[in-house]
Design an enzyme around this catalytic site. Sequence first.
Site, PDB file in Angstrom:
ATOM      1  N   HIS A   1       0.789  -1.244   0.000  1.00  9.57           N
ATOM      2  CA  HIS A   1       0.000   0.000   0.000  1.00  9.57           C
ATOM      3  C   HIS A   1       0.822   1.296   0.000  1.00  9.57           C
ATOM      4  CE1 HIS A   1      -3.032  -2.954   1.161  1.00  9.57           C
ATOM      5  NE2 HIS A   1      -3.984  -2.055   0.996  1.00  9.57           N
TER       6      HIS A   1
ATOM      7  N   HIS B   1     -11.288  -7.150  -5.568  1.00  6.86           N
ATOM      8  CA  HIS B   1     -11.565  -6.266  -4.440  1.00  6.86           C
ATOM      9  C   HIS B   1     -12.396  -5.078  -4.916  1.00  6.86           C
ATOM     10  CE1 HIS B   1     -10.609  -3.351  -1.215  1.00  6.86           C
ATOM     11  NE2 HIS B   1     -10.374  -4.419  -0.464  1.00  6.86           N
TER      12      HIS B   1
ATOM     13  N   GLU C   1     -13.181  -9.228   0.212  1.00 11.67           N
ATOM     14  CA  GLU C   1     -14.003  -8.016   0.021  1.00 11.67           C
ATOM     15  C   GLU C   1     -14.291  -7.812  -1.460  1.00 11.67           C
ATOM     16  OE1 GLU C   1     -11.352  -5.183   1.855  1.00 11.67           O
ATOM     17  OE2 GLU C   1     -12.155  -5.591   3.837  1.00 11.67           O
TER      18      GLU C   1
ATOM     19  N   CYS D   1     -16.625   1.698   2.259  1.00 14.41           N
ATOM     20  CA  CYS D   1     -15.678   2.316   1.326  1.00 14.41           C
ATOM     21  C   CYS D   1     -16.025   1.998  -0.123  1.00 14.41           C
ATOM     22  CB  CYS D   1     -14.254   1.859   1.621  1.00 14.41           C
ATOM     23  SG  CYS D   1     -13.464   2.714   2.990  1.00 14.41           S
TER      24      CYS D   1
ATOM     25  N   CYS E   1     -10.347   2.180   7.515  1.00 17.06           N
ATOM     26  CA  CYS E   1     -10.441   2.941   6.270  1.00 17.06           C
ATOM     27  C   CYS E   1     -11.785   3.641   6.110  1.00 17.06           C
ATOM     28  CB  CYS E   1     -10.167   2.025   5.079  1.00 17.06           C
ATOM     29  SG  CYS E   1     -11.173   0.522   5.056  1.00 17.06           S
ATOM     30  N   CYS E   2     -12.860   3.038   6.611  1.00 20.77           N
ATOM     31  CA  CYS E   2     -14.195   3.565   6.342  1.00 20.77           C
ATOM     32  C   CYS E   2     -14.542   4.861   7.092  1.00 20.77           C
ATOM     33  CB  CYS E   2     -15.249   2.498   6.644  1.00 20.77           C
ATOM     34  SG  CYS E   2     -15.130   1.020   5.599  1.00 20.77           S
TER      35      CYS E   2
END
Length: 648
Positions: free
Chosen positions: A140, A263, A315, A333, A411-412
């Site tokens: 990432h 994803h 996901e 997200c 993250c959300c």
Amino acid sequence: MHVIKRAQLQPIPLKQVKISGGFWSKYTKLIKEVTIPYQWEVLNDRVPGVVLSHAIKNFYIAAGEMEGEFAGMVFQDSDVYKWLEAVSYSLAVYPDPELEKIADEVIDLIARAQQSDGYLNTYFIIKKPDKKWTNLRDNHELYCAGHLIEAAVAYYKATGKRKLLDVACRFADHIDSVFGPEPGKKKGYPGHEEIELALVKLYRVTGEEKYLKLSKYFIDERGKKPLYFEIEAKTRGDKWDEQWASYFQAHLPVREQTSAEGHAVRAVYLCSGMVDVAVETDDESLIQACKRLWDNITTKRMYITGGIGSSSIGETFTFDYDLPNDTAYAETCAAIGLVFFAYRMLQIDPDRRYADVMERALYNSVISGMSLDGKKYFYVNPLEVWPEAYEKNKVKAHVKYTRQPWFECACCPPNLARLLASLGEYIYSVRDNELYVHLYVDSEVQMKIAGNEVKVKQETQYPWDGRIVIDILPEREIDFTLLLRIPGWCKDAKVSVNGEKIDINGIMEKGYVKIKRIWKAKDRVELLLSMPVMRVKANPNVREDEGRVAIQRGPIVYCLEEVDNGPNLNNIVLPKGCKFEVEYEKDLLNGVCVIKAEAERENYGSWGEELYKADVNVSYEPVKIKFVPYFAWANRAPGEMMVWVREK
């Protein structure tokens, strides 16, 4: 300055849009007054009982100002960047010197953590300084860089301050020195897409063409054989399975992809970047690829709430029409990413089908991700809940039936904050002498159109009421076209100007009513959207919803909750002829329209202890039921929830 080659719509700067009342003003104020301060406390590990973030501490450690080890997810930096982006949008709308001071201090800290060559990622600075850019698939680095860039552009636009923008440019310059087609550079691309759209934002604000070229390179290189992820894995001595390629949207070059794979968040972020690059480079092949992927998502792989990504394993998208309700993933997200994708498609092709999906996601699967008090969140957004199953069945353990104060993978929450804080950008667009109204939001906008200043004021209680009043307030008479979206769910719409009804049949274009005239001060447009309660059925290929209906009114999808209707919601059936009653309850869930109905509940009599029976006599007892908006579920007593209800 850059030149937009494709004749796309242009957003109106956030500073020029004021959400003045109604449904969405509650959210924009909530983000400013509650959510941003709450998330700041969480990022600093100052909220008791909440999983530690360590995100701010990581920057202090990376800057050499604190002792300690890196903690959190490999992408923990992005939580801070998304929070800063939310702050930026809030400051653009609600100037706040104290909040700006905090943001400046965070920016100073980020700048101090940046290394001399421009590199900036606290995980690698602290923990693995010798492993930078060695695992793009999993680590990432480019994703975090993208969120830094987005925050920097947003803060510069909101405040005019360049410090974070300069940090982002130095990092982007470093990335440009590492990646690209030139000899000696890495031929890689991110495992988690995000930097593609961010680099285009940076290009647009700086005019530096190398940022656009780098974004285009990442998109063009993706999916080429041999796959970079495979080469990289072999270099690390790591394993690679070709089946993983689709998870990263690398199974084919992007222009050859026809279905949304892997994803879900990554997929729609990639599509958003593809649209941006296509606009700037006039690449019609990218646009056509985006349209194919859009059609696949929205006609075969999207929940009625606008949620996407049906599987908890990775996901991910799975296959067409696979939309289970009780094990749905539908990450918050992912719905946010779908809004980003929809908004970009809308700018290049002003068709209501894009705005309709944007609206569907916003009113349902996006805001369902946050509690009404702004402090608790859903990562997963199921369409059916049986609490005991999630406590005792590990297959369903990913689903929570109460919102959480934070997540280890967070993250959300800041993603929600940044989208809702920037909502004003999604309401209107302009192009030459055209003003588009995409969303019906109580708001004011001050803009220049056809070379003249004009203020447009929108008053409405939408989504509870279908009446929208739009006042046109130009500084002088002005000739332009006003385009109003007639949502696809609306079968009867009426438009009048200064009380005179307009026949809209001959002036509709892709779902927008076009009103061209010379506008004078205090001209008033009134739009009436019929909002009956609708029974919506799913495509017969969606097996989980066969024999069931969902209730929708306007853009709002409704659900049953145990707190209103008792346990075992699956026993409730809706007779085909039952009537619905709509009622606004101002003291319920911060004020919502509920839908009441005379339904029936199955009664099996005295069953006994037998597990299975033949020749069972089933009777039906009348029962009054209440539907509440899906976005507001789980804000009261925990219990069952159901969107798709059996139909008798």
